[in-house]
Design a protein around this motif. Sequence first.
Motif, PDB file in Angstrom:
ATOM      1  N   GLU A 346       0.838  -1.195   0.000  1.00 36.95           N
ATOM      2  CA  GLU A 346       0.000   0.000   0.000  1.00 36.95           C
ATOM      3  C   GLU A 346       0.880   1.253   0.000  1.00 36.95           C
ATOM      4  OE1 GLU A 346      -3.100   0.005  -0.493  1.00 36.95           O
ATOM      5  OE2 GLU A 346      -3.819  -1.991   0.041  1.00 36.95           O
ATOM      6  N   GLY A 379      -2.318   2.193   4.050  1.00 38.96           N
ATOM      7  CA  GLY A 379      -3.626   2.326   3.425  1.00 38.96           C
ATOM      8  C   GLY A 379      -4.368   1.017   3.446  1.00 38.96           C
ATOM      9  N   VAL A 381      -7.194  -1.653   1.079  1.00 41.67           N
ATOM     10  CA  VAL A 381      -7.445  -2.068  -0.298  1.00 41.67           C
ATOM     11  C   VAL A 381      -8.605  -1.311  -0.938  1.00 41.67           C
ATOM     12  CG1 VAL A 381      -9.047  -3.967   0.193  1.00 41.67           C
ATOM     13  CG2 VAL A 381      -7.507  -4.126  -1.788  1.00 41.67           C
ATOM     14  N   SER A 383      -8.842   1.822  -1.073  1.00 40.82           N
ATOM     15  CA  SER A 383      -8.280   3.136  -1.402  1.00 40.82           C
ATOM     16  C   SER A 383      -8.246   4.114  -0.238  1.00 40.82           C
ATOM     17  CB  SER A 383      -9.020   3.776  -2.595  1.00 40.82           C
ATOM     18  OG  SER A 383      -8.953   2.937  -3.728  1.00 40.82           O
ATOM     19  N   THR A 384      -8.532   3.657   0.973  1.00 39.91           N
ATOM     20  CA  THR A 384      -8.353   4.506   2.138  1.00 39.91           C
ATOM     21  C   THR A 384      -6.866   4.678   2.410  1.00 39.91           C
ATOM     22  OG1 THR A 384      -8.423   2.593   3.630  1.00 39.91           O
ATOM     23  CG2 THR A 384     -10.520   3.708   3.159  1.00 39.91           C
ATOM     24  N   ALA A 385      -6.510   5.735   3.138  1.00 38.05           N
ATOM     25  CA  ALA A 385      -5.101   5.973   3.445  1.00 38.05           C
ATOM     26  C   ALA A 385      -4.975   6.946   4.601  1.00 38.05           C
ATOM     27  CB  ALA A 385      -4.365   6.531   2.221  1.00 38.05           C
ATOM     28  N   VAL A 403     -12.261  -0.472  -4.667  1.00 34.90           N
ATOM     29  CA  VAL A 403     -11.347  -1.618  -4.738  1.00 34.90           C
ATOM     30  C   VAL A 403     -10.925  -1.827  -6.192  1.00 34.90           C
ATOM     31  CG1 VAL A 403     -11.182  -4.114  -4.367  1.00 34.90           C
ATOM     32  CG2 VAL A 403     -12.420  -2.696  -2.723  1.00 34.90           C
ATOM     33  N   SER A 405      -6.995  -0.589  -4.377  1.00 35.78           N
ATOM     34  CA  SER A 405      -6.386   0.707  -4.071  1.00 35.78           C
ATOM     35  C   SER A 405      -5.470   1.202  -5.176  1.00 35.78           C
ATOM     36  CB  SER A 405      -5.603   0.613  -2.761  1.00 35.78           C
ATOM     37  OG  SER A 405      -4.633  -0.423  -2.817  1.00 35.78           O
ATOM     38  N   SER A 406      -5.089   0.335  -6.076  1.00 36.89           N
ATOM     39  CA  SER A 406      -4.224   0.737  -7.188  1.00 36.89           C
ATOM     40  C   SER A 406      -5.006   1.290  -8.374  1.00 36.89           C
ATOM     41  CB  SER A 406      -3.397  -0.469  -7.656  1.00 36.89           C
ATOM     42  OG  SER A 406      -4.250  -1.541  -8.055  1.00 36.89           O
ATOM     43  N   ARG A 411      -3.976   8.801  -3.694  1.00 36.01           N
ATOM     44  CA  ARG A 411      -3.150   9.045  -2.509  1.00 36.01           C
ATOM     45  C   ARG A 411      -2.002   9.994  -2.824  1.00 36.01           C
ATOM     46  NH1 ARG A 411      -2.731   2.653  -0.880  1.00 36.01           N
ATOM     47  NH2 ARG A 411      -4.843   2.401  -0.043  1.00 36.01           N
TER      48      ARG A 411
END
Length: 424
Positions: A346, A379, A381, A383-385, A403, A405-406, A411
């Motif tokens: 992450e 972070g 998966v 996309s939280t961080a 979903v 996170s990539s 971020r």
Amino acid sequence: MQGGVQDRQNRQDSQDRNDGDAGADPRALGLCPERLGRIDGWMDRLVAEGKLAGLSVTVSRRGGTAYARAAGRADLARGTPFTEDTLTRIYSMTKPLTSVMVMMLYEEGRFQLDDPVARFLPEFSEMRVLTGGNRNKFDSEPARRPITIRDLLTHTSGLTYGFMEATLVDELYRRNGVDFHQPEATLAEVVGRVARLPLLSQPGEQWNYSVATDVLGHLVAVVTGRDFAEVLRERVIRPLGMVDTDFFVPPEKLPRLAANYTLFRDRSLKLYDDSVDTPYARPPAIASGGGGLVSTAADYLRFCRFILGGGALDGVRLLGRKTVALMLANQLPGDLASMGTPRFAESSYTGIGFGLGFSVMLDPVRAQILGSPGEVAWGGVASTAFWIDPAEDMAVVLLTQLVPSSALPIRRELRVLTYAALVD
């Protein structure tokens, strides 16, 4: 009805504690309000372009909340707005809380970080390391040394994640039911399955993101003789005043849970997990220390402030400041890129190290992003961080539900927007 009133009061009390001097001009906190205002347009564009259903951003500095805003929808089908108290699945942002609980036991003298985990979990006594083979028959050799508790905290244990689908060990995890979110198993049972499978690398030799923090959750349960979820609630979550953070969402809070989405090939948002018909509406069979919590922006900001406070928040001390300093220090001989070839993280690999539960910024130039040496982050998966910058006395929390996170570089974009607002 009384429970609902108390729930609202608890949330208000938590918000009041998080506000600090939020009513003051951000200039008093060393931030430019006009530059912070750029975050508004960035959020609105992400929603308007259909890249995110909704999101929230919170920026704290010097104990005050300089910026807090939400945009978009928590649930597209139901039209529910995404607000500052929307509940989101934080997935791997659970790991730092589990790591804090482990370090609390360390401070109590329950173990040393270089103790073999097999001292407490004997199923890890005779580990082997994959050397070759295929899905039908694999070759292995004995591990050259035991897996230590520090290895688990730093993801250098040789364990992996089945979802990566990159190695034979990943496939063995999938075939043998290594899943800490399954409905019909116990934490001890799934950890036992992990221990029966080969390691991806020799302990201590490579950095590989893994189920290690779930194993640490089981370690907490064994050392304390109690259910891991209850220990984490009683000793970390409740003392920090994280009133909306738990492994499931009770009925009275379910209207605040966001739906979770994924971007399909046509770049449209598709439902990944509903906000009502969701496994998070009931207590899970396994409390995943590696990725099981639901939380809010206000709650997670309290955790960030606890770290910035050197292990204390609002007069409640859970860790000593030297312990927190150790957690925030890079434990690797170099950055992630120097520890083999990471298959997933992450974070980026170059210029980023790893502490005891967090990534650690070593060199912003090599990482090619704004930041400070010593800043810690991670972070989830969806996309939280979050990131915590002790040098700037600043913390940022980003919550959304997309979903994987990539899927979007949000971020990195938010890092630029927040750091560019610093003026002193």
